[in-house]
Design a protein around this motif. Sequence first.
Motif, mmCIF file in Angstrom:
data_model
loop_
_atom_site.group_PDB
_atom_site.id
_atom_site.type_symbol
_atom_site.label_atom_id
_atom_site.label_comp_id
_atom_site.label_asym_id
_atom_site.label_seq_id
_atom_site.Cartn_x
_atom_site.Cartn_y
_atom_site.Cartn_z
ATOM 1 N N ASN A 7 31.172 42.154 27.958
ATOM 2 C CA ASN A 7 30.386 42.808 26.906
ATOM 3 C C ASN A 7 28.999 42.224 26.703
ATOM 4 O O ASN A 7 28.248 42.718 25.867
ATOM 5 C CB ASN A 7 31.140 42.708 25.577
ATOM 6 N N ARG A 8 28.662 41.173 27.424
ATOM 7 C CA ARG A 8 27.390 40.465 27.256
ATOM 8 C C ARG A 8 27.213 39.984 25.813
ATOM 9 O O ARG A 8 26.139 40.064 25.233
ATOM 10 C CB ARG A 8 26.194 41.321 27.663
ATOM 11 N N SER A 9 28.301 39.508 25.213
ATOM 12 C CA SER A 9 28.208 38.968 23.859
ATOM 13 C C SER A 9 28.738 37.543 23.854
ATOM 14 O O SER A 9 29.613 37.190 24.637
ATOM 15 C CB SER A 9 29.005 39.835 22.878
ATOM 16 N N THR A 10 28.163 36.740 22.967
ATOM 17 C CA THR A 10 28.578 35.350 22.857
ATOM 18 C C THR A 10 29.074 35.097 21.436
ATOM 19 O O THR A 10 28.930 35.942 20.546
ATOM 20 C CB THR A 10 27.420 34.388 23.153
ATOM 21 N N ASN A 11 29.624 33.940 21.221
ATOM 22 C CA ASN A 11 30.078 33.570 19.884
ATOM 23 C C ASN A 11 29.094 32.599 19.229
ATOM 24 O O ASN A 11 29.483 31.769 18.421
ATOM 25 C CB ASN A 11 31.486 32.980 19.943
ATOM 26 N N ALA A 12 27.832 32.733 19.552
ATOM 27 C CA ALA A 12 26.814 31.829 19.017
ATOM 28 C C ALA A 12 26.707 31.956 17.498
ATOM 29 O O ALA A 12 26.524 30.949 16.797
ATOM 30 C CB ALA A 12 25.470 32.112 19.660
ATOM 31 N N SER A 13 26.839 33.152 16.952
ATOM 32 C CA SER A 13 26.746 33.314 15.499
ATOM 33 C C SER A 13 27.913 32.627 14.809
ATOM 34 O O SER A 13 27.743 32.010 13.750
ATOM 35 C CB SER A 13 26.691 34.789 15.123
ATOM 36 N N ALA A 14 29.099 32.719 15.378
ATOM 37 C CA ALA A 14 30.256 32.037 14.792
ATOM 38 C C ALA A 14 30.081 30.528 14.871
ATOM 39 O O ALA A 14 30.433 29.808 13.932
ATOM 40 C CB ALA A 14 31.529 32.476 15.504
ATOM 41 N N GLU A 15 29.541 30.034 15.963
ATOM 42 C CA GLU A 15 29.317 28.592 16.097
ATOM 43 C C GLU A 15 28.262 28.104 15.107
ATOM 44 O O GLU A 15 28.388 27.021 14.533
ATOM 45 C CB GLU A 15 28.893 28.265 17.525
ATOM 46 N N ASN A 18 29.854 27.935 11.727
ATOM 47 C CA ASN A 18 30.743 26.784 11.682
ATOM 48 C C ASN A 18 29.938 25.500 11.450
ATOM 49 O O ASN A 18 30.367 24.619 10.695
ATOM 50 C CB ASN A 18 31.547 26.696 12.975
ATOM 51 N N ALA A 19 28.786 25.388 12.074
ATOM 52 C CA ALA A 19 27.930 24.214 11.874
ATOM 53 C C ALA A 19 27.421 24.149 10.432
ATOM 54 O O ALA A 19 27.346 23.066 9.841
ATOM 55 C CB ALA A 19 26.760 24.248 12.843
ATOM 56 N N LYS A 20 27.099 25.302 9.842
ATOM 57 C CA LYS A 20 26.650 25.330 8.449
ATOM 58 C C LYS A 20 27.764 24.877 7.516
ATOM 59 O O LYS A 20 27.531 24.139 6.563
ATOM 60 C CB LYS A 20 26.202 26.735 8.058
ATOM 61 N N ILE A 21 28.989 25.329 7.793
ATOM 62 C CA ILE A 21 30.124 24.932 6.966
ATOM 63 C C ILE A 21 30.368 23.433 7.084
ATOM 64 O O ILE A 21 30.621 22.752 6.086
ATOM 65 C CB ILE A 21 31.389 25.724 7.354
ATOM 66 N N LYS A 22 30.250 22.897 8.288
ATOM 67 C CA LYS A 22 30.441 21.454 8.479
ATOM 68 C C LYS A 22 29.385 20.659 7.712
ATOM 69 O O LYS A 22 29.691 19.642 7.093
ATOM 70 C CB LYS A 22 30.374 21.096 9.955
ATOM 71 N N ALA A 23 28.149 21.113 7.754
ATOM 72 C CA ALA A 23 27.078 20.416 7.038
ATOM 73 C C ALA A 23 27.300 20.487 5.531
ATOM 74 O O ALA A 23 27.101 19.501 4.810
ATOM 75 C CB ALA A 23 25.727 21.014 7.407
ATOM 76 N N PHE A 24 27.728 21.645 5.044
ATOM 77 C CA PHE A 24 27.990 21.791 3.614
ATOM 78 C C PHE A 24 29.163 20.908 3.191
ATOM 79 O O PHE A 24 29.130 20.278 2.141
ATOM 80 C CB PHE A 24 28.280 23.258 3.287
ATOM 81 N N ARG A 25 30.191 20.852 4.029
ATOM 82 C CA ARG A 25 31.354 20.025 3.725
ATOM 83 C C ARG A 25 30.968 18.548 3.701
ATOM 84 O O ARG A 25 31.451 17.779 2.861
ATOM 85 C CB ARG A 25 32.444 20.283 4.750
ATOM 86 N N ALA A 26 30.073 18.145 4.585
ATOM 87 C CA ALA A 26 29.626 16.752 4.596
ATOM 88 C C ALA A 26 28.810 16.420 3.352
ATOM 89 O O ALA A 26 28.900 15.317 2.816
ATOM 90 C CB ALA A 26 28.800 16.483 5.850
#
Length: 46
Positions: A7-15, A18-26
């Motif tokens: 499909n020429r799609s990646t999961n970059a938006s999900a990643e 996830n990084a934003k959630i990790k930063a907020f959790r920290a």
Amino acid sequence: ILNYFNNRSTNASAEAFNAKIKAFRASARGVRDINFFLFRLHKIYA
């Protein structure tokens, strides 16, 4: 990997989210109220 070739799609938006959630959790380390943490997460990123 197969999804990219089919499909020429990646999961970059999900990643990125996830990084934003990790930063907020920290930044909210030590918070005991899980419901409040989820409420703040919802208000900031939703």
